[in-house]
Design a protein around this motif. Sequence first.
Motif, PDB file in Angstrom:
ATOM      1  N   GLY A 148      27.595  24.175  43.546  1.00 17.53           N
ATOM      2  CA  GLY A 148      27.294  22.696  44.170  1.00 17.53           C
ATOM      3  C   GLY A 148      28.216  22.677  45.456  1.00 17.53           C
ATOM      4  O   GLY A 148      29.398  22.920  45.432  1.00 17.53           O
ATOM      5  N   ASN A 149      27.455  22.177  46.638  1.00 16.71           N
ATOM      6  CA  ASN A 149      28.457  21.984  47.648  1.00 16.71           C
ATOM      7  C   ASN A 149      29.383  20.849  47.419  1.00 16.71           C
ATOM      8  O   ASN A 149      28.978  19.811  46.745  1.00 16.71           O
ATOM      9  CB  ASN A 149      27.608  21.701  48.949  1.00 16.71           C
ATOM     10  CG  ASN A 149      27.248  22.870  49.335  1.00 16.71           C
ATOM     11  OD1 ASN A 149      27.830  23.414  50.308  1.00 16.71           O
ATOM     12  ND2 ASN A 149      25.696  23.154  49.281  1.00 16.71           N
ATOM     13  N   LEU A 150      30.540  20.617  47.911  1.00 17.12           N
ATOM     14  CA  LEU A 150      31.700  19.745  47.741  1.00 17.12           C
ATOM     15  C   LEU A 150      31.450  18.579  48.649  1.00 17.12           C
ATOM     16  O   LEU A 150      30.853  18.543  49.698  1.00 17.12           O
ATOM     17  CB  LEU A 150      32.987  20.429  48.056  1.00 17.12           C
ATOM     18  CG  LEU A 150      33.212  21.448  47.191  1.00 17.12           C
ATOM     19  CD1 LEU A 150      34.651  21.944  47.777  1.00 17.12           C
ATOM     20  CD2 LEU A 150      33.756  20.959  45.705  1.00 17.12           C
ATOM     21  N   HIS A 151      31.738  17.380  48.117  1.00 16.91           N
ATOM     22  CA  HIS A 151      31.545  16.231  48.830  1.00 16.91           C
ATOM     23  C   HIS A 151      32.218  15.899  49.739  1.00 16.91           C
ATOM     24  O   HIS A 151      33.408  16.640  49.909  1.00 16.91           O
ATOM     25  CB  HIS A 151      31.470  15.009  47.782  1.00 16.91           C
ATOM     26  CG  HIS A 151      30.384  14.667  46.922  1.00 16.91           C
ATOM     27  ND1 HIS A 151      31.090  14.099  45.457  1.00 16.91           N
ATOM     28  CD2 HIS A 151      29.152  14.951  47.009  1.00 16.91           C
ATOM     29  CE1 HIS A 151      29.726  13.970  44.818  1.00 16.91           C
ATOM     30  NE2 HIS A 151      28.791  14.704  45.645  1.00 16.91           N
ATOM     31  N   VAL A 152      31.806  15.278  50.843  1.00 17.39           N
ATOM     32  CA  VAL A 152      33.057  15.035  52.056  1.00 17.39           C
ATOM     33  C   VAL A 152      33.671  13.523  51.768  1.00 17.39           C
ATOM     34  O   VAL A 152      33.318  12.878  50.615  1.00 17.39           O
ATOM     35  CB  VAL A 152      32.184  14.875  53.534  1.00 17.39           C
ATOM     36  CG1 VAL A 152      31.371  15.988  53.791  1.00 17.39           C
ATOM     37  CG2 VAL A 152      30.913  13.800  53.189  1.00 17.39           C
ATOM     38  N   ALA A 153      34.572  13.286  52.534  1.00 19.26           N
ATOM     39  CA  ALA A 153      35.596  12.335  52.446  1.00 19.26           C
ATOM     40  C   ALA A 153      34.264  10.770  52.127  1.00 19.26           C
ATOM     41  O   ALA A 153      33.495  10.817  53.240  1.00 19.26           O
ATOM     42  CB  ALA A 153      36.470  11.951  53.180  1.00 19.26           C
ATOM     43  N   LYS A 154      34.797   9.828  51.857  1.00 19.84           N
ATOM     44  CA  LYS A 154      34.058   8.292  51.706  1.00 19.84           C
ATOM     45  C   LYS A 154      33.779   7.933  53.165  1.00 19.84           C
ATOM     46  O   LYS A 154      32.733   7.634  53.599  1.00 19.84           O
ATOM     47  CB  LYS A 154      34.729   7.666  50.750  1.00 19.84           C
ATOM     48  CG  LYS A 154      33.634   6.251  50.653  1.00 19.84           C
ATOM     49  CD  LYS A 154      34.449   5.081  49.751  1.00 19.84           C
ATOM     50  CE  LYS A 154      33.632   3.779  49.786  1.00 19.84           C
ATOM     51  NZ  LYS A 154      32.539   3.346  50.475  1.00 19.84           N
ATOM     52  N   TYR A 164      24.454  26.861  37.074  1.00 21.01           N
ATOM     53  CA  TYR A 164      24.814  26.073  38.471  1.00 21.01           C
ATOM     54  C   TYR A 164      26.255  25.576  37.947  1.00 21.01           C
ATOM     55  O   TYR A 164      26.481  24.984  36.833  1.00 21.01           O
ATOM     56  CB  TYR A 164      23.794  24.784  38.479  1.00 21.01           C
ATOM     57  CG  TYR A 164      24.036  24.084  39.386  1.00 21.01           C
ATOM     58  CD1 TYR A 164      24.752  22.609  39.156  1.00 21.01           C
ATOM     59  CD2 TYR A 164      24.136  24.077  40.782  1.00 21.01           C
ATOM     60  CE1 TYR A 164      24.753  21.687  40.001  1.00 21.01           C
ATOM     61  CE2 TYR A 164      24.586  23.020  41.716  1.00 21.01           C
ATOM     62  CZ  TYR A 164      25.054  21.805  41.214  1.00 21.01           C
ATOM     63  OH  TYR A 164      25.327  20.994  42.211  1.00 21.01           O
ATOM     64  N   ILE A 165      27.032  25.379  38.787  1.00 22.42           N
ATOM     65  CA  ILE A 165      28.226  24.758  38.822  1.00 22.42           C
ATOM     66  C   ILE A 165      28.600  23.483  39.552  1.00 22.42           C
ATOM     67  O   ILE A 165      28.656  23.803  40.639  1.00 22.42           O
ATOM     68  CB  ILE A 165      29.707  25.659  38.866  1.00 22.42           C
ATOM     69  CG1 ILE A 165      29.328  26.987  37.977  1.00 22.42           C
ATOM     70  CG2 ILE A 165      30.905  25.297  38.731  1.00 22.42           C
ATOM     71  CD1 ILE A 165      30.552  28.048  38.130  1.00 22.42           C
ATOM     72  N   ASP A 166      28.721  22.315  39.242  1.00 24.13           N
ATOM     73  CA  ASP A 166      29.116  21.348  40.092  1.00 24.13           C
ATOM     74  C   ASP A 166      30.645  20.718  39.617  1.00 24.13           C
ATOM     75  O   ASP A 166      30.892  20.261  38.956  1.00 24.13           O
ATOM     76  CB  ASP A 166      28.204  20.071  39.755  1.00 24.13           C
ATOM     77  CG  ASP A 166      28.357  18.852  40.695  1.00 24.13           C
ATOM     78  OD1 ASP A 166      27.850  18.034  40.485  1.00 24.13           O
ATOM     79  OD2 ASP A 166      29.475  18.888  41.558  1.00 24.13           O
ATOM     80  N   VAL A 167      31.310  21.199  40.766  1.00 17.56           N
ATOM     81  CA  VAL A 167      32.844  20.995  40.741  1.00 17.56           C
ATOM     82  C   VAL A 167      33.151  19.591  41.158  1.00 17.56           C
ATOM     83  O   VAL A 167      34.370  19.244  41.292  1.00 17.56           O
ATOM     84  CB  VAL A 167      33.687  21.917  41.138  1.00 17.56           C
ATOM     85  CG1 VAL A 167      33.581  23.383  40.342  1.00 17.56           C
ATOM     86  CG2 VAL A 167      33.547  22.138  42.592  1.00 17.56           C
ATOM     87  N   ASN A 168      32.274  18.772  41.808  1.00 17.15           N
ATOM     88  CA  ASN A 168      32.544  17.522  42.354  1.00 17.15           C
ATOM     89  C   ASN A 168      33.220  16.562  41.536  1.00 17.15           C
ATOM     90  O   ASN A 168      34.052  15.721  41.890  1.00 17.15           O
ATOM     91  CB  ASN A 168      31.494  16.944  43.092  1.00 17.15           C
ATOM     92  CG  ASN A 168      30.820  17.576  44.228  1.00 17.15           C
ATOM     93  OD1 ASN A 168      31.982  17.340  45.164  1.00 17.15           O
ATOM     94  ND2 ASN A 168      29.871  18.023  44.591  1.00 17.15           N
ATOM     95  N   GLU A 169      32.852  16.713  40.134  1.00 18.60           N
ATOM     96  CA  GLU A 169      33.639  15.637  39.275  1.00 18.60           C
ATOM     97  C   GLU A 169      35.193  15.865  39.439  1.00 18.60           C
ATOM     98  O   GLU A 169      35.843  15.000  38.971  1.00 18.60           O
ATOM     99  CB  GLU A 169      32.962  15.756  37.699  1.00 18.60           C
ATOM    100  CG  GLU A 169      33.239  17.108  37.172  1.00 18.60           C
ATOM    101  CD  GLU A 169      32.530  17.400  35.908  1.00 18.60           C
ATOM    102  OE1 GLU A 169      33.219  17.553  34.845  1.00 18.60           O
ATOM    103  OE2 GLU A 169      31.049  17.177  35.779  1.00 18.60           O
ATOM    104  N   ILE A 170      35.433  17.269  39.709  1.00 25.94           N
ATOM    105  CA  ILE A 170      36.959  17.620  39.655  1.00 25.94           C
ATOM    106  C   ILE A 170      37.493  17.005  40.882  1.00 25.94           C
ATOM    107  O   ILE A 170      38.785  16.480  40.924  1.00 25.94           O
ATOM    108  CB  ILE A 170      37.248  18.820  39.144  1.00 25.94           C
ATOM    109  CG1 ILE A 170      36.855  19.278  37.669  1.00 25.94           C
ATOM    110  CG2 ILE A 170      38.586  19.319  39.402  1.00 25.94           C
ATOM    111  CD1 ILE A 170      36.654  21.009  37.538  1.00 25.94           C
ATOM    112  N   PHE A 171      36.931  17.572  41.841  1.00 27.58           N
ATOM    113  CA  PHE A 171      37.342  17.178  43.357  1.00 27.58           C
ATOM    114  C   PHE A 171      37.290  15.794  43.808  1.00 27.58           C
ATOM    115  O   PHE A 171      38.288  15.161  44.485  1.00 27.58           O
ATOM    116  CB  PHE A 171      36.836  17.944  44.189  1.00 27.58           C
ATOM    117  CG  PHE A 171      37.105  19.346  44.405  1.00 27.58           C
ATOM    118  CD1 PHE A 171      38.250  19.837  45.281  1.00 27.58           C
ATOM    119  CD2 PHE A 171      36.650  20.418  43.667  1.00 27.58           C
ATOM    120  CE1 PHE A 171      38.714  21.038  45.144  1.00 27.58           C
ATOM    121  CE2 PHE A 171      36.904  21.780  43.725  1.00 27.58           C
ATOM    122  CZ  PHE A 171      38.054  22.051  44.524  1.00 27.58           C
ATOM    123  N   ASP A 172      36.230  15.233  43.241  1.00 28.50           N
ATOM    124  CA  ASP A 172      36.076  13.537  43.343  1.00 28.50           C
ATOM    125  C   ASP A 172      37.224  12.827  42.778  1.00 28.50           C
ATOM    126  O   ASP A 172      37.773  11.875  43.285  1.00 28.50           O
ATOM    127  CB  ASP A 172      34.698  12.914  43.133  1.00 28.50           C
ATOM    128  CG  ASP A 172      33.536  13.407  43.896  1.00 28.50           C
ATOM    129  OD1 ASP A 172      33.866  14.154  45.097  1.00 28.50           O
ATOM    130  OD2 ASP A 172      32.562  13.277  43.511  1.00 28.50           O
TER     131      ASP A 172
END
Length: 181
Positions: free
Chosen positions: A135-141, A173-181
């Motif tokens: 999954g694409n990483l989120h951007v800053a708020k 599918y891997i969503d690493v946003n939970e780690i990066f967020d």
Amino acid sequence: KKSDGTKNGKKTEKPAVDPEAADFVTAEKSYLDDALFIGDSRTVGMKEYGKMSNASFFCDTGMSVYNIYDTKAKVKDIGTVSLKSLLKQKKYGKIYLMIGINELGYNQKNTIKKYKELAQWIHEQQPDALLFIEGNLHVAKERSDSDKYFNNKRINHFNRKVSELADNKEIFYIDVNEIFD
């Protein structure tokens, strides 16, 4: 897979590991010996700053589903090659694909269609490899709240759509946003 008995007189199969119940574990460094990471600038960052010197990387800043087939990238121990050439030259056991952030301003329906075609093509080129869609990483708020295209709502929509490609057998599918967020 393992059998969990019978149902209506027929053997039933269930995955050996339930992907919903699986925990993240730390793998041995050698796990990445046969891994290929494909992606844009975020993958370039992993290549340059990550501790995965034994993995291969096909990545370039600005890479997208629209230019990936024409892109040539420098791959350690191989040289500068196209993705098609690389996938013909070397067999991989695991392929990680993170692409799509550069396409957020494009028509998402078409981008998702192109992404699916790319994932299918990669799987056809390397049918024995496991394909991990990242999954694409989120951007800053601050960026997300102020940008019409590069925002977390669009990223989440895109990630949901590409996650549908996962069959949890050959494509994951891997969503690493939970780690990066």
